[in-house]
Motif scaffolding. Structure first.
Motif, PDB file in Angstrom:
ATOM      1  N   MET A   1       0.832  -1.200   0.000  1.00 25.75           N
ATOM      2  CA  MET A   1       0.000   0.000   0.000  1.00 25.75           C
ATOM      3  C   MET A   1       0.873   1.258   0.000  1.00 25.75           C
ATOM      4  O   MET A   1       0.626   2.198  -0.752  1.00 25.75           O
ATOM      5  N   TYR A   2       1.918   1.272   0.834  1.00 26.33           N
ATOM      6  CA  TYR A   2       2.810   2.440   0.876  1.00 26.33           C
ATOM      7  C   TYR A   2       3.509   2.635  -0.461  1.00 26.33           C
ATOM      8  O   TYR A   2       3.640   3.756  -0.944  1.00 26.33           O
ATOM      9  N   VAL A   3       3.962   1.557  -1.053  1.00 25.18           N
ATOM     10  CA  VAL A   3       4.654   1.652  -2.337  1.00 25.18           C
ATOM     11  C   VAL A   3       3.706   2.182  -3.404  1.00 25.18           C
ATOM     12  O   VAL A   3       4.068   3.070  -4.177  1.00 25.18           O
ATOM     13  N   ASN A   4       2.477   1.678  -3.438  1.00 20.63           N
ATOM     14  CA  ASN A   4       1.509   2.137  -4.438  1.00 20.63           C
ATOM     15  C   ASN A   4       1.129   3.594  -4.229  1.00 20.63           C
ATOM     16  O   ASN A   4       0.938   4.341  -5.184  1.00 20.63           O
ATOM     17  N   LEU A   5       1.018   4.022  -2.979  1.00 19.47           N
ATOM     18  CA  LEU A   5       0.617   5.399  -2.699  1.00 19.47           C
ATOM     19  C   LEU A   5       1.747   6.399  -2.913  1.00 19.47           C
ATOM     20  O   LEU A   5       1.526   7.507  -3.385  1.00 19.47           O
ATOM     21  N   PHE A   6       2.980   6.003  -2.537  1.00 18.05           N
ATOM     22  CA  PHE A   6       4.047   6.997  -2.461  1.00 18.05           C
ATOM     23  C   PHE A   6       5.274   6.683  -3.302  1.00 18.05           C
ATOM     24  O   PHE A   6       6.227   7.444  -3.298  1.00 18.05           O
ATOM     25  N   GLY A   7       5.281   5.562  -4.004  1.00 17.02           N
ATOM     26  CA  GLY A   7       6.430   5.222  -4.835  1.00 17.02           C
ATOM     27  C   GLY A   7       6.608   6.241  -5.947  1.00 17.02           C
ATOM     28  O   GLY A   7       5.642   6.799  -6.450  1.00 17.02           O
ATOM     29  N   THR A   8       7.853   6.465  -6.317  1.00 17.19           N
ATOM     30  CA  THR A   8       8.106   7.402  -7.411  1.00 17.19           C
ATOM     31  C   THR A   8       7.659   6.784  -8.721  1.00 17.19           C
ATOM     32  O   THR A   8       7.440   5.580  -8.817  1.00 17.19           O
ATOM     33  N   ASP A   9       7.534   7.579  -9.711  1.00 14.49           N
ATOM     34  CA  ASP A   9       7.077   7.135 -11.018  1.00 14.49           C
ATOM     35  C   ASP A   9       7.910   5.964 -11.521  1.00 14.49           C
ATOM     36  O   ASP A   9       9.136   5.982 -11.450  1.00 14.49           O
ATOM     37  N   ILE A  10       7.246   4.955 -12.045  1.00 17.36           N
ATOM     38  CA  ILE A  10       7.917   3.736 -12.481  1.00 17.36           C
ATOM     39  C   ILE A  10       8.919   3.997 -13.599  1.00 17.36           C
ATOM     40  O   ILE A  10       9.992   3.393 -13.639  1.00 17.36           O
ATOM     41  N   SER A  11       8.601   4.908 -14.494  1.00 16.82           N
ATOM     42  CA  SER A  11       9.546   5.192 -15.584  1.00 16.82           C
ATOM     43  C   SER A  11      10.799   5.879 -15.048  1.00 16.82           C
ATOM     44  O   SER A  11      11.896   5.658 -15.563  1.00 16.82           O
ATOM     45  N   GLU A  12      10.653   6.689 -14.006  1.00 14.25           N
ATOM     46  CA  GLU A  12      11.824   7.322 -13.385  1.00 14.25           C
ATOM     47  C   GLU A  12      12.739   6.254 -12.780  1.00 14.25           C
ATOM     48  O   GLU A  12      13.959   6.314 -12.944  1.00 14.25           O
ATOM     49  N   LYS A  13      12.156   5.270 -12.099  1.00 14.69           N
ATOM     50  CA  LYS A  13      12.959   4.184 -11.535  1.00 14.69           C
ATOM     51  C   LYS A  13      13.620   3.372 -12.640  1.00 14.69           C
ATOM     52  O   LYS A  13      14.774   2.969 -12.520  1.00 14.69           O
ATOM     53  N   HIS A  14      12.884   3.143 -13.722  1.00 13.77           N
ATOM     54  CA  HIS A  14      13.455   2.399 -14.839  1.00 13.77           C
ATOM     55  C   HIS A  14      14.668   3.129 -15.401  1.00 13.77           C
ATOM     56  O   HIS A  14      15.716   2.535 -15.643  1.00 13.77           O
ATOM     57  N   ASP A  15      14.530   4.435 -15.621  1.00 16.07           N
ATOM     58  CA  ASP A  15      15.638   5.224 -16.157  1.00 16.07           C
ATOM     59  C   ASP A  15      16.859   5.183 -15.246  1.00 16.07           C
ATOM     60  O   ASP A  15      17.988   5.107 -15.701  1.00 16.07           O
ATOM     61  N   ARG A  16      16.617   5.221 -13.960  1.00 12.38           N
ATOM     62  CA  ARG A  16      17.716   5.268 -13.003  1.00 12.38           C
ATOM     63  C   ARG A  16      18.406   3.910 -12.834  1.00 12.38           C
ATOM     64  O   ARG A  16      19.609   3.841 -12.644  1.00 12.38           O
ATOM     65  N   HIS A  17      17.646   2.816 -12.920  1.00  8.62           N
ATOM     66  CA  HIS A  17      18.191   1.515 -12.574  1.00  8.62           C
ATOM     67  C   HIS A  17      18.321   0.532 -13.720  1.00  8.62           C
ATOM     68  O   HIS A  17      18.863  -0.558 -13.530  1.00  8.62           O
TER      69      HIS A  17
END
Length: 98
Positions: A76-92
Motif C-alpha cells: 500500500m505504501y509503495v503504491n501510494l508513495f512510490g516514485t514514477d515507475i519510468s523514473e525508476k526504470h531510467d535510473r536503474h
C-alpha cells in the motif's frame, strides 16, 4: 541506569502501557502546536514509511523495519508513495546505464 528490558519506562522503572505512550505523543503534539494532523504512534509509523519509500527505500527492507510478516501493508505504501515507475526504470535499467 535503569534495570529494565523495556525501551519506554516511567520514573518508577515500570513499563509504559500503550495508552500512556499514545497520550504522551498526543501531548507532545499539542505542546509543539501541531495542527491539522492526528499526532499518534500510528501516524509516526505511517509518515516514516511514506518518507522511506519517497526517498528510494525498497519494500522488502521496509517490511523488515516495520516488522510486517507479509508485503500486503507495505505494498500500500509503495503504491501510494512510490516514485514514477519510468523514473525508476531510467535510473536503474542496465540498458540505460551502459
Amino acid at each position: 541506569m535503569l534495570d529494565c528490558d523495556s525501551l519506554f519506562v516511567n520514573i518508577d522503572n515500570n513499563t509504559f502501557k500503550v495508552r500512556g505512550i499514545q497520550q504522551a505523543i498526543k501531548l507532545y503534539g499539542q505542546d509543539a502546536r501541531i495542527k491539522g494532523v492526528h499526532v499518534s504512534p500510528h501516524t509516526f509509523g505511517h509518515t516514516f514509511a511514506k518518507m522511506y519509500i519517497m526517498n528510494g527505500g525498497d519494500a522488502f527492507s521496509l517490511q523488515k523495519i516495520l516488522g510486517h510478516t507479509s508485503l500486503d501493508i507495505v505494498r500500500m505504501y509503495v503504491n501510494l508513495f512510490g516514485t514514477d515507475i519510468s523514473e525508476k526504470h531510467d535510473r536503474h535499467s542496465p540498458i540505460e546505464n551502459l
